[in-house]
Design a protein around this motif. Structure first.
Motif, short mmCIF file in Angstrom:
data_model
loop_
_atom_site.label_atom_id
_atom_site.label_comp_id
_atom_site.label_asym_id
_atom_site.label_seq_id
_atom_site.Cartn_x
_atom_site.Cartn_y
_atom_site.Cartn_z
N TYR A 137 0.64 -1.06 -0.12
CA TYR A 137 -0.04 0.24 0.00
C TYR A 137 0.66 1.31 0.03
O TYR A 137 2.38 1.10 0.64
N TRP A 138 0.10 2.23 -0.51
CA TRP A 138 0.87 3.19 -0.55
C TRP A 138 0.71 4.60 -0.06
O TRP A 138 -0.57 4.94 0.63
N SER A 139 0.96 5.81 0.01
CA SER A 139 0.65 7.05 0.73
C SER A 139 0.52 7.71 -0.08
O SER A 139 0.24 7.79 -1.52
N TYR A 140 -0.51 9.20 -0.24
CA TYR A 140 -0.44 9.93 -1.17
C TYR A 140 0.45 10.09 -2.33
O TYR A 140 0.16 10.55 -3.08
N ARG A 141 1.45 10.40 -1.26
CA ARG A 141 2.90 10.57 -2.80
C ARG A 141 3.59 9.83 -2.87
O ARG A 141 4.53 9.19 -3.52
N LEU A 142 2.61 9.01 -3.49
CA LEU A 142 2.97 6.83 -3.71
C LEU A 142 4.39 6.70 -3.07
O LEU A 142 5.15 5.93 -4.18
N ALA A 143 4.70 6.60 -2.07
CA ALA A 143 5.65 6.00 -0.89
C ALA A 143 5.12 4.65 -0.53
O ALA A 143 4.22 4.66 -0.40
N PRO A 144 6.57 3.65 -1.16
CA PRO A 144 5.51 2.57 -0.74
C PRO A 144 5.88 2.34 0.64
O PRO A 144 6.55 2.56 1.53
N GLN A 145 4.98 1.44 1.38
CA GLN A 145 4.31 1.50 3.06
C GLN A 145 5.56 0.03 3.29
O GLN A 145 5.56 -0.89 2.36
N ASP A 146 5.93 -0.27 4.20
CA ASP A 146 6.58 -0.73 5.06
C ASP A 146 5.73 -2.75 4.96
O ASP A 146 4.39 -2.30 4.94
N PRO A 147 6.58 -3.21 4.65
CA PRO A 147 5.77 -4.18 4.42
C PRO A 147 6.03 -5.00 6.06
O PRO A 147 6.34 -4.96 6.85
N THR A 148 6.22 -7.28 5.92
CA THR A 148 5.90 -7.27 7.19
C THR A 148 7.38 -6.58 7.89
O THR A 148 7.93 -7.14 7.72
N ARG A 149 6.58 -6.90 9.24
CA ARG A 149 7.75 -6.24 10.11
C ARG A 149 7.57 -6.95 11.63
O ARG A 149 6.73 -6.01 11.70
N ALA A 150 8.73 -6.99 12.10
CA ALA A 150 8.95 -7.96 13.23
C ALA A 150 9.61 -6.24 14.20
O ALA A 150 10.88 -5.90 14.46
N THR A 151 9.38 -6.34 15.31
CA THR A 151 10.45 -5.48 16.79
C THR A 151 9.86 -6.34 17.74
O THR A 151 8.89 -6.57 18.62
N LEU A 152 11.10 -6.72 18.17
CA LEU A 152 11.03 -6.73 19.26
C LEU A 152 11.13 -5.40 20.74
O LEU A 152 12.36 -4.89 20.56
N ASN A 153 11.08 -5.89 22.55
CA ASN A 153 10.94 -4.54 23.13
C ASN A 153 11.19 -5.43 24.23
O ASN A 153 10.51 -6.25 24.86
N LEU A 154 12.49 -4.91 25.12
CA LEU A 154 12.98 -4.98 26.27
C LEU A 154 12.43 -4.15 26.80
O LEU A 154 13.58 -3.46 26.97
N ASP A 155 12.10 -4.03 28.37
CA ASP A 155 12.23 -2.92 28.74
C ASP A 155 12.45 -3.05 30.87
O ASP A 155 12.24 -4.43 30.98
N TYR A 156 13.43 -2.40 31.62
CA TYR A 156 13.85 -2.78 32.69
C TYR A 156 13.67 -1.34 33.54
O TYR A 156 13.88 -0.74 33.20
N LYS A 157 12.76 -1.80 34.31
CA LYS A 157 11.89 -0.65 35.28
C LYS A 157 12.52 -0.73 36.78
O LYS A 157 11.88 -1.64 37.56
#
Length: 810
Positions: A789-809
């Motif tokens: 899919y694309w933005s109004y400026r015809l910029a291709p958007q990210d395909p499948t994307r994985a993000t791992l998050n580690l928090d220490y509080k």
């Protein structure tokens, strides 16, 4: 705080920083791991479980009691009630305590409580001048609707509940952003009805949609926070999407006819707390963030907090990257029970390549981006064509309680942001593509001063909540730029010429380019405003809002020093009214509302005869219903709006490169939002927006009459997020979440002679996490189905994307 300075010192010692040409996170990671141990030793308290006290302080007539001191006698832990009367004290060891609520002129109250480890005790105070009232004490587990934070002073610049406010707004909370592992500011807007796919510009700044109008991100804590660069989300407590023309209470230079996006930043509080996070994932993402809060004196009248982020990420395409460091310190000084001073700053530096931008060819018989056949993963760029960005922003707010009924609020903001280097763009011609680069240096300087007087008083039996304010706003910029073009290449089979678009080749073209008068341009514009807004409670259930703003806009025009010419300079004065009614069918649960709002936009475009354009005006009528039921477990807003924009500016068909003012745009539609917590641990947020926009009047030859503006985006947008966190038992803290976003087909160009279609899209995201008081582990997968899919400026958007998050509080 020692670790922050250690980290910054280590980064400073890196060669070529902040260009990030050679970038590694090995040393910063080692520093973070080492510092965790150090901070634990210095700041960590007993490892035993703790409890929380929270509640609201009110006066006997139901008003929120701001600045009331809440203190635990045995530990000296404490805080002050906020603008809405709410307070919270965390990290209290289990046991029995005496809690005191005190304020000058009101009866001090003390209560004996028992704090239970892992539980939240809600302790509400009603302060009076005698003993005729009593406090209400009740215990609740953590069953609150964590995505619901509608209480805000920013939308109306007055302390109004959502059900009291005749304007529609949505709020994205930090809890929701944390659950969705938001590493890019624009990703948070997935949760706002009608926001659509973000438009990312060459310098990293973003705009989104609101009610069919492109809307920027220029407001911070209710006032100017203009940054021409990208915004890092590490310092964001919540995002408020305020809908409709909002020129009455917000500077028209910062608002669109669709609304205002206000980012609310994190503030210091009166206990010691540190949170360290690391995110890694697809496209070489490596991101370290830190949030450190600490009182600086024993009395806890001087509070300090610092948020910082170190970000490195590449594009999914063959070229493109974004790297930066951001630091946001903030200080609160509680001088006495009347005076509070808040100071904070945002300092950032980065290195990035331009966002993808493509202009289609109207002479080619291809009308859909999917039919173009251009490679989704090709950037047609080069990492050597990058730019650096900097920002240095200072914000000061002074709050002074003049009396029990009046307070003064003084605000001063100074912001600086700039981009320097190469920005790029692409244009099509038949089956070929042309790469263009602009070598630019764009510094922006903004000064904003506001003085507000806020009252809460009665005239007879009528309660009035009134703000009277004055504002000065100035924006200066210097534009230095040279644009060059590369030879056409095939976008399907570019061959070796694909690699010619690099810094060495572009620099040679820039050096050989003939100088022009427009190569260096200075701009300077100011506005002077006075405004007032009063909310009157006619009865306990019926209230009205009446607002008015007077603006004087002074544009010195564009000045080119090479020839001494100043063009486009003009002065304009505009008056912007607003009124609304709210009737609560069921007190504090169901309200009907209606509003009329007016917004304006001072036009800086150039006409062929150099005549001054009139301000564009937008008039909105809106009505709907708001509900807040079952102890805040269900919150919903449904509204219908009708916006009419006159004096619309469009391209002049008879004089290319100039504009004409001969248009009217109508934008109307329906918006719905639902935030529900049906049972403990289960949360849903959903939204739907339908927008019908069209040009109802247009100059002859513009080919726009009766059509939807391409900038209005999809006419139908929907968002959904569902999550469940197990609230108790051995597996307490394990959670899952899933959501979807939908946008109907839209246009990049929409005229009677040429249409270029952006197809509809549906994306699906999911997360799994384990959340504990001391740490959090989360995994998020965006775009599970790998939708293109694309933005109004015809910029291709990210395909499948994985993000791992580690928090220490701790």
């Amino acid at each position: 705080m020692k670790f922050v300075f250690t980290l910054l010192y280590a980064l400073k010692k890196r060669p070529n920083y902040p260009s990030f040409k050679t970038y590694s996170l090995t040393k910063p990671l080692l520093i973070i791991l080492l510092v965790i141990t150090t901070i634990n030793t210095v700041f960590a308290s007993d490892d035993g479980a703790t409890g929380i006290i929270k509640g609201k302080v009110s006066t006997s007539d139901g008003k929120p009691a701001e600045f009331v001191n809440i203190t635990i006698k045995e530990t000296n832990q404490g805080t002050s009630a906020g603008h809405d009367g709410h307070y919270i004290i965390k990290n209290i060891k289990a046991g029995q305590y005496i809690v005191m609520a005190s304020f000058v002129g009101l009866q001090t109250q003390t209560r004996t409580i028992t704090v239970i480890a892992g539980e939240t005790l809600t302790l509400n105070f009603i302060l009076t001048e005698d003993q005729s009232r009593f406090t209400e004490i009740y215990i609740k587990a953590t069953k609150n609707n964590k995505f619901l934070r509608k209480e805000t002073d920013d939308v109306a610049k007055l302390p109004l509940k959502d059900l009291e406010n005749p304007q529609v707004y949505s709020v994205v909370t930090s809890d929701l952003m944390n659950e969705q592992i938001v590493t890019s500011y624009s990703d948070a807007f997935k949760n706002i009805p009608g926001a659509g796919v973000p438009l990312v510009y060459n310098n990293g700044r973003t705009t989104l949609l609101s009610r069919g109008f492109v809307t920027g991100n220029y407001v911070r804590n209710g006032v100017a926070g203009y940054d021409f660069n990208s915004i890092d989300p590490v310092d964001i407590e919540k995002i408020e999407a305020i809908k409709g023309p909002s020129g009455t209470l917000f500077n028209s230079s910062l608002a669109s006819f669709g609304g205002v996006f206000n980012r609310v930043t994190k503030k210091p509080f009166d206990s010691t707390r540190t949170e360290l996070s690391y995110q890694t994932g697809s496209f070489d993402l490596s991101r370290i963030t830190a949030d450190v809060n600490v009182p600086l004196n024993k009395d806890k009248t001087v509070l300090f907090r610092i948020n910082t982020a170190l970000h490195n990420e590449h594009s999914f395409q063959d070229a493109g990257f974004d790297r930066g460091i951001f630091v946001a310190p903030s200080l609160t000084y509680l001088v006495n029970d009347r005076l509070t001073i808040q100071m904070d700053a945002e300092v950032g530096s980065g290195d990035a390549t331009s966002a993808y931008r493509l202009a289609p060819d109207p002479t080619v018989k291809i009308f859909n981006i999917k039919d173009l056949g251009i490679d989704y993963n090709r950037s047609f760029g080069n990492n050597s064509l990058d730019y650096t960005s900097q920002q240095f922003d200072i914000f000061t707010q002074i709050n002074y309680r003049i009396s029990d009924e009046w307070k003064s609020q003084t605000i001063l903001n100074k912001t600086f942001s700039t981009t320097r280097g190469y920005v790029t763009q692409l244009s099509l011609s038949d089956t070929s593509i042309r790469q263009q680069a602009t070598k630019e240096d764009y510094p922006y300087y903004v000064t904003n001063v506001q003085q507000n007087f806020i009252g809460d008083f009665k005239i007879g039996s009528l309660r009035n909540r009134l703000i009277v304010g004055f504002e000065y706003y100035n924006q200066k910029s210097d534009w230095t730029n040279v644009t060059v073009s590369m030879p056409l290449i095939s976008y399907k089979n570019p061959g070796a010429a694909y690699n010619n678009f690099n810094a060495a080749k572009v620099a040679a073209l820039v050096a050989a380019a003939a100088p022009t008068n427009n190569g260096y341009v200075q701009n300077d514009q100011s506005s002077y405003a006075a405004y007032a807004s009063d909310v009157i409670n006619f009865t306990d259930q019926l209230s009205g809002m009446l607002s008015l703003r007077l603006d004087r806009f002074v544009n010195d025009g564009a000045y080119t020093p090479s020839n001494g010419v100043r063009s486009g300079n003009f002065d304009q004065t505009a008056l912007s009214p607003k009124f609304g009614l709210v009737y609560q069918l069921i007190k504090d649960q169901v309200s009907l509302f209606g509003n009329y709002m007016n917004g304006f936009n001072n036009v800086t475009a150039t006409s062929f005869d150099n005549s001054t354009f009139k301000p564009q005006y937008a008039n909105q009528w809106e009505g709907g219903v708001k509900v807040d039921l079952w102890d805040h477990k269900l919150s919903s807003t449904v509204s219908y709006y009708d916006i009419n924009v006159t004096n619309t500016v469009m391209d002049d068909p008879l004089h290319p490169g100039f504009s004409t003012q001969a248009g009217t745009q109508l934008s109307k539609g329906v918006e719905t939002e639902l935030i529900v917590n049906p049972f403990r641990g289960f949360n849903i947020i959903a939204g739907y927006a339908y927008n019908n926009s069209k040009i109802t009047e247009a100059a002859a030859g513009t080919h726009l009459l009766g059509l939807r503006p391409a900038t209005a985006g999809p006419d139908k947008l929907a968002n959904l997020w569902i999550s469940y966190r197990i609230p108790e038992g051995i597996v307490k803290g394990i959670g899952v979440g899933a959501g979807a976003n939908y946008g109907s087909a839209s246009y990049q160009t929409n005229t009677t002679t040429f249409k270029f279609i952006i197809p509809s899209y549906t994306t699906i995201d999911a997360t799994v996490f384990y959340d504990q008081p001391k740490y959090r582990i989360g995994l998020k997968i965006d775009n599970l189905t790998n939708e293109k899919y694309w933005s109004y400026r015809l910029a291709p958007q990210d395909p499948t994307r994985a993000t791992l998050n580690l928090d220490y509080k701790f």
